[in-house]
Design a protein around this motif. Sequence first.
Motif, PDB file in Angstrom:
ATOM      1  N   GLU A  47       0.825  -1.209   0.000  1.00 26.47           N
ATOM      2  CA  GLU A  47       0.000   0.000   0.000  1.00 26.47           C
ATOM      3  C   GLU A  47       0.861   1.262   0.000  1.00 26.47           C
ATOM      4  N   LEU A  48       2.122   1.120   0.378  1.00 27.84           N
ATOM      5  CA  LEU A  48       3.045   2.254   0.380  1.00 27.84           C
ATOM      6  C   LEU A  48       3.515   2.532  -1.046  1.00 27.84           C
ATOM      7  N   PRO A  49       3.770   3.788  -1.364  1.00 29.75           N
ATOM      8  CA  PRO A  49       4.238   4.093  -2.728  1.00 29.75           C
ATOM      9  C   PRO A  49       5.627   3.499  -2.996  1.00 29.75           C
ATOM     10  N   ASN A  50       5.853   3.194  -4.254  1.00 27.87           N
ATOM     11  CA  ASN A  50       7.163   2.724  -4.724  1.00 27.87           C
ATOM     12  C   ASN A  50       7.643   1.458  -4.031  1.00 27.87           C
ATOM     13  N   THR A  51       6.732   0.520  -3.800  1.00 28.02           N
ATOM     14  CA  THR A  51       7.121  -0.764  -3.235  1.00 28.02           C
ATOM     15  C   THR A  51       6.732  -1.877  -4.205  1.00 28.02           C
ATOM     16  N   GLY A  52       7.447  -2.966  -4.143  1.00 31.33           N
ATOM     17  CA  GLY A  52       7.143  -4.143  -4.942  1.00 31.33           C
ATOM     18  C   GLY A  52       7.510  -5.374  -4.133  1.00 31.33           C
ATOM     19  N   MET A  53       6.759  -6.461  -4.336  1.00 34.51           N
ATOM     20  CA  MET A  53       6.990  -7.667  -3.569  1.00 34.51           C
ATOM     21  C   MET A  53       7.095  -8.868  -4.498  1.00 34.51           C
ATOM     22  N   ALA A  54       8.199  -9.582  -4.395  1.00 36.04           N
ATOM     23  CA  ALA A  54       8.357 -10.844  -5.112  1.00 36.04           C
ATOM     24  C   ALA A  54       7.874 -11.956  -4.186  1.00 36.04           C
ATOM     25  N   VAL A  55       6.938 -12.757  -4.659  1.00 38.84           N
ATOM     26  CA  VAL A  55       6.402 -13.864  -3.873  1.00 38.84           C
ATOM     27  C   VAL A  55       7.332 -15.061  -4.046  1.00 38.84           C
ATOM     28  N   SER A  56       7.738 -15.650  -2.905  1.00 37.36           N
ATOM     29  CA  SER A  56       8.635 -16.810  -2.958  1.00 37.36           C
ATOM     30  C   SER A  56       8.087 -17.981  -2.146  1.00 37.36           C
ATOM     31  N   ILE A  57       6.774 -17.980  -1.901  1.00 35.27           N
ATOM     32  CA  ILE A  57       6.135 -18.999  -1.082  1.00 35.27           C
ATOM     33  C   ILE A  57       6.448 -20.409  -1.584  1.00 35.27           C
ATOM     34  N   ASP A  58       6.592 -20.544  -2.887  1.00 37.62           N
ATOM     35  CA  ASP A  58       6.806 -21.851  -3.509  1.00 37.62           C
ATOM     36  C   ASP A  58       8.276 -22.263  -3.572  1.00 37.62           C
ATOM     37  N   LEU A  59       9.172 -21.430  -3.119  1.00 39.41           N
ATOM     38  CA  LEU A  59      10.606 -21.699  -3.256  1.00 39.41           C
ATOM     39  C   LEU A  59      11.289 -22.119  -1.959  1.00 39.41           C
ATOM     40  N   GLY A  60      10.557 -22.115  -0.859  1.00 36.57           N
ATOM     41  CA  GLY A  60      11.151 -22.454   0.428  1.00 36.57           C
ATOM     42  C   GLY A  60      11.326 -23.955   0.612  1.00 36.57           C
TER      43      GLY A  60
END
Length: 171
Positions: A31-44
């Motif tokens: 929700e904060l500006p200029n943020t991005g999230m890579a999801v790695s749930i499947d890589l653990g």
Amino acid sequence: FVQLSGFQTPKNVQPDSPWADLRNSQAKALELPNTGMAVSIDLGHPGDIHPSDKQEVARRLSLIALNRDYGKDCEYAAPVCVAATPADGKIQLKFNGAVKPTSSALTGFIIGDGKGDWAVASARKTGPSTIEVSSIRIKKPAAVRYNWADYPGGNLYGADKLPVAPFATDK
């Protein structure tokens, strides 16, 4: 940033997972500006939270930068659940883009009655961007959670082999 990967003992139903709560908090940072999230749930891995496939983590992070910072037309995140509609003992989920499982069975969904009872859910695609979720154990469903465990086993993806981020319709 990279969302926490799957870690610890695999469980099918874990509505009180501290790791899932932390992942949910991480997702709220979007929700904060200029943020991005890579999801790695499947890589653990159950015994090591740090994904061994660093190249895939880097690929997912690079897609965010290529799209948002360099203007390249590429997908950098899987679709997200934008609506959850209960009806007739089921909940219809709507995503903001096409989703598909990696096998014929959809996995990783749990369904709850809003009073603390949760069960593994049966899920089926009803359209390119819709999924119907139900359980014979939950007669009046109120919420759905996807990949909501320390080490979940969901298999839902969007374009470019990007996993759908864990979510809870009640949080």
